[in-house]
Design an enzyme around this catalytic site. Structure first.
Site, short mmCIF file in Angstrom:
data_model
loop_
_atom_site.label_atom_id
_atom_site.label_comp_id
_atom_site.label_asym_id
_atom_site.label_seq_id
_atom_site.Cartn_x
_atom_site.Cartn_y
_atom_site.Cartn_z
N LYS A 73 11.20 3.93 7.66
CA LYS A 73 12.56 4.27 8.04
C LYS A 73 12.90 3.48 9.31
O LYS A 73 12.01 3.26 10.16
CB LYS A 73 12.64 5.78 8.31
CG LYS A 73 14.04 6.34 8.49
CD LYS A 73 13.95 7.87 8.71
CE LYS A 73 15.33 8.51 8.82
NZ LYS A 73 15.24 9.98 9.00
N SER A 148 18.45 12.21 6.01
CA SER A 148 18.79 10.89 6.47
C SER A 148 17.83 9.79 6.04
O SER A 148 18.18 8.62 6.11
CB SER A 148 18.84 10.90 8.00
OG SER A 148 17.56 11.19 8.53
N SER A 172 15.38 15.86 6.56
CA SER A 172 15.66 14.43 6.31
C SER A 172 14.63 13.69 5.50
O SER A 172 14.87 12.57 5.08
CB SER A 172 15.87 13.70 7.64
OG SER A 172 17.19 13.91 8.09
#
Lengths: 480, 479
Positions: A73, A148, A172
């Protein structure tokens, strides 16, 4: 698990399969396949934001994950590579150090591969707020991948990544894992070092793996877990070999079904049905199902959007144009601050910074932040009580399957509520996993969540692996 | 003027003398090239996290115990949020509602008078320093040096118990001595390792309500604190006498002009939005650890003053002067241990030695004359080998050459002449050469004797034993 790798595209390999293949044949063929996969699929999905096969060749790694490509990420610092949290304000920011998880993976021999899209600063549940544009759900590109860590989840689901790391502050990792049909684990708070994770809500954030299988999740946690002297919130707990918990019998396990997780408003009946079916599979294998109550669940979202944004507003103060990232030039300091932050942050980031600043302000602190912390304690106590009765809690990961791109973008509250079932684990710091348990009639994945007491990841893996083998969802792939 | 009473409270920031910073392993050394002593943690780079330096905590507890504070049993940090370019994270890690030390006091004694006043300490908390902005010689902007960012500070806040600029001065001198005795801070104001802000208001005597206070900053020495407070007292009294109100504000001391000026007004009152630092989990400080630290506390200045007056028969004033500086006190004690007369040693150190150090701009730490050598000099005086006058000439030479007094005395033949025969001879010559003085003395002008003794000293290059010369002259003059 696909045993015969000769007959499949190499990009489809699981982490374990890739590891075994590389051990025998090296990583060249796999990387070629994976690179080509990104070239062809990413334009449709937009899950990978940075990837430079020419520049970042695999090293001659040795160790348990030798030369296995892992993706990240975009909020996990990688030495020498741009890391931006998908925000304009960090454009061009190149960390001078590796996050501890990156360091650990390098030591395990892993190939630090691609960087994945995300909601800006991990603020969101749809991966729509990125400065790089939205990521799309591989199962249906009209739909969001969740967020996310939507880029990481979509990359794994679309075989652009063998495995990826995400971060979970309010769901997330788990929510996008659910929406993309992959396995996402949020470890116990303190299990994995946060050093080098660009902070959102420091007392919630936890790094974890997004993988194709439960086994891969355990393999990665073996490497990631452990105390880090650079992170005072990481805990000195022994790290077991998590793969040993795979294949253990679930017979006699007590599984709690929190009624609030099934009765909550907005739970899609299709989701509920699929998750209950998952629970029944465990029962069939000898686990005992009991209904439990987590009475403070309904306050979780409200509390989270006070405490987490308070921390976020402080954590994001450093993005002020002074040292790094973008700066808007101005005549005086205050104008520079205002214009830099106005130009650099997106809408949702601004909303959360404002909200967080407000709840910490003199005169409001007691009513919001302090009260929020008290309720947080109540939520934690709910879990403590429940885990006296049961080994694991089981429920849906997300009230619904994926929603359409743009559907909730203008309605922050509706967006926030999609995290209602994942936030409680962050409030209390317990570990939780999301595994795919079926598809909706529209062909979108459904996620089943298992939660355990702090540092009981091994129990989670046992039950998750048993379920995964029964359900067989890991064999299904989106058509792209 | 006397109708008013000043009410003063001081905030002292002292840099703790740890090797590394409060939350990272960067060096705290002063004077490094700009931004050399930095890392992602003290630069507040995204993703970096703080880890507490346990030495800094230990030093804080030492101070707390020495000041009689209540040491917290749960250590918690908070974030103080504000924007400024010298603050890399846009928050300072500090302590808000649970300082490491609460309560406590300092006993201030005015000029060794024996009159002690107790100044209560509100709190002493641990926090990190900010960086430093550089404007000079920079065109079109400013530069920031973050070497100081993250250096451990202990902020020691007094109650508004101080009642005069002199007392403020004494408070600071006493506090500095305590910190030095504890070996927790260099207390070097030039290098910024000790900084002081003063809060001051005035009120009519007998009034119990506090007046409106001003906070004074930019006080770079204890003398400046005293001067600024004196100025501020007069300014505030004038305002009140002229029926103007004192404005609550921050003022800067301008030492050249000898005045305080309002600081550029901040747009609005700061709201620091304190909240618990989530990156540092609160932890318990065990009582046994505190007791371990208590065991390592050294003798403190106050205790040493008592001991010096009792054991060495010094006046309180002398004891205070010697004790204020730990190295000086140690020097003195070494002198006495080397068999110097305790009172003589005190006098010689305070008058001659300190004066020499001052003219050469040296600190007692760098004194070229070792304590045992000064003791040697003092012993020579006591034994009558040399006169005090000769000794005053020898000391600078000891300074320059590093030789012992004995060596110099021997080489230069400076041994005091105490042979009555020799002195008698010189006396005879002096009396013959100065008939007028002899007449004057006989006419009752006693001071003529002093002149004649002086002449003997002159003739002997100061080596004659003055006491003996005196006696012999008196005898010869038929007294």
């Amino acid at each position: 698990m696909a045993e015969n790798t000769a007959n499949q595209n190499l990009f489809q390999l699981t982490l374990r399969e890739a590891r075994d293949l590389i051990k025998k044949e090296g990583s060249e063929a796999l990387l070629k396949s994976l690179n080509a996969r990104i070239e062809s699929v990413n334009p449709k999905i937009n899950a990978v934001v940075r990837f430079d096969p020419a520049k970042y060749n695999p090293g001659k790694g040795s160790g348990p994950l030798a030369n296995v490509p892992i993706s990240f990420k975009d909020n996990i610092c990688i030495h020498g590579r741009e890391t931006t949290c998908a925000s304009k304000i960090l454009a061009g920011h190149v960390p001078p150090y590796d996050a501890t998880v990156v360091d650990k993976l390098k030591r395990a021999g892993a190939h630090i591969y691609a960087q994945c899209n995300m909601d800006e600063f991990a603020f969101g549940s749809s991966c729509e707020t990125s400065t790089y544009g939205p990521t799309r759900n591989p199962w249906n590109t009209e739909y969001v991948p969740g967020g996310s860590s939507g880029g990481s989840a979509a990359a794994v689901a679309s075989d652009m990544a063998i495995a990826a790391l995400g971060s979970d502050t309010g769901g997330s990792i788990r929510q996008p894992a659910a929406l993309c049909g992959v396995v996402g684990l949020k470890p116990t708070y303190g299990r994995v070092s946060r050093y080098g994770l660009i902070a959102f809500g420091s007392s919630f954030d936890q790094i974890g793996p997004l993988t194709k299988t439960v086994e891969d999740s355990a393999l990665l946690l073996n490497v990631l877990a452990g105390h880090d002297e650079r992170d005072s919130t990481s805990l000195e707990q022994p790290v077991p070999d998590y793969t040993e918990s795979l294949g253990r019998d679930v017979k006699g396990m007590r599984i709690g079904l929190p009624k609030e997780y099934f009765d909550a408003e907005g739970i899609d009946p299709e989701v509920e049905k699929s998750v209950r079916a998952g629970a029944d599979l465990l029962k069939k294998k000898g686990a005992e199902l009991v209904t439990v109550s987590l009475p403070h669940t309904e306050y979780a979202v409200a509390v989270y959007y006070i405490v987490a944004v308070a921390e976020a507003s402080s954590n994001l103060g450093r993005f002020d144009g002074v040292q790094y990232g973008a700066r808007t030039k101005a005549q005086d300091l205050k104008t520079m601050y205002l214009e830099t932050r106005d130009a650099g942050f997106g809408e949702e980031a601004k909303r959360r910074i404002l909200l967080g600043t407000f709840v910490l302000s003199a005169g409001y602190y007691d009513a919001y932040y302090l009260q929020g912390q008290k309720v947080r304690t109540l939520v934690r106590e709910d879990f403590e009580a429940a885990f006296k009765e049961v080994d694991l809690l089981l429920g849906p990961t997300s009230p619904t399957a994926a929603f359409k791109i743009g559907e909730k973008a203008q309605d922050p509250l509706a967006m926030y509520l999609s995290d209602i079932l994942t936030i409680p684990a962050n409030l209390s710091g317990i570990p939780a996993i999301s595994i795919p348990c079926g598809l909706t009639s529209r062909g979108l994945p459904i996620g089943l969540q298992l939660m355990a007491a702090p540092f009981d990841e091994a129990k989670i893996f046992t039950a998750a692996y048993a379920l995964e083998q029964e359900i067989g969802m890991y064999k299904q792939r989106p058509k792209l | 003027m006397n109708d008013y009473e000043p009410v003063i409270g001081l905030e002292v920031h002292t840099q703790l003398a740890t090797e590394s910073k409060l939350f990272c392993s960067c060096s705290t050394k002063f004077g490094a090239d700009a931004n050399r002593n930095t890392c992602p943690v003290c630069l507040g780079w995204p993703g970096a996290l703080p880890v507490l330096n346990s030495k800094a905590l230990e030093y804080s507890i030492r101070v707390g115990l020495a000041l009689g504070c209540e040491v917290t049993d749960r250590l918690k940090f908070d974030r103080k949020n504000y924007f400024y370019p010298d603050l890399p994270k846009a928050y300072q890690i500090s302590q808000y509602d649970m300082p490491v030390n609460k309560g406590g006091y300092i006993e201030v004694e005015s000029k060794g008078s024996g009159e002690k006043r107790r100044i209560e300490i509100t709190r002493a908390h641990l926090e990190e320093d900010a960086g430093k902005l550089l404007h000079e010689g920079v065109v079109g902007g400013s530069l920031v040096d973050y070497n100081r960012a993250g250096i451990p500070l202990l902020e020691i806040v007094s109650e508004p118990d101080i009642r005069s600029p002199e007392e403020a001065y004494e408070y600071l001198v006493t506090l500095k001595a305590i910190l030095q005795y504890l070996e927790v801070s260099d207390c070097n104001m030039e290098e910024g390792s000790l900084r002081c802000d003063a809060n001051i208001s005035v009120r009519k005597r007998g009034e119990t309500k506090l007046g409106t206070k001003a906070e004074i900053k930019n006080l770079n020495s204890f003398k400046m604190v005293q001067k600024a407070l004196q100025y501020e007292i007069e300014r505030q009294i004038n305002s009140l006498e002229n029926h103007e109100s004192v404005v609550q504000e921050t003022r800067l001391w301008n030492d050249e002009k000898g005045q305080t000026f309002p600081m550029r007004s901040k747009e609005d009152a700061h709201d620091y939005r304190y909240f618990p630092e989530p990156d540092l989990v609160p932890f318990t400080i065990s009582r046994s650890r505190v007791e371990e630290i208590r065991k390592t506390l050294p003798e403190l200045p106050g205790q040493r003053v008592e001991r010096f007056t009792q054991d060495f028969g010094l006046s309180r004033y002398d004891a205070h002067v010697l004790v204020q500086d730990k190295t000086l006190a140690h020097y003195y004690e070494s002198c006495v241990q080397a068999k110097a007369n305790a009172k003589l040693a005190s006098n010689w150190i305070q008058s001659e030695l300190l004066a020499l150090l001052r003219t050469r701009k040296l600190d007692i730490r760098d004194c070229p004359v070792k304590a045992k050598d000064l003791a040697g000099l003092i012993r020579l005086i006591e034994e009558g080998t040399i006169s005090g006058k000769i000794a005053k000439e020898i000391l600078p030479e000891m300074f320059e050459s590093g030789k012992s007094a004995e060596e110099i005395v021997e080489k230069k033949g400076l041994v005091q002449v105490s042979d009555p025969k020799l002195i008698e001879e010189v006396a005879e010559r002096v009396l013959q050469a100065n008939p007028k003085s002899v007449e004057n003395f006989k006419a009752g002008k006693k001071q003529a004797l002093g002149f004649l003794v002086g002449q003997i000293m002159k003739e002997t290059q100061g080596k004659a034993n003055p006491k003996l010369a005196n006696e012999i002259l008196e005898k010869k003059l038929g007294h």
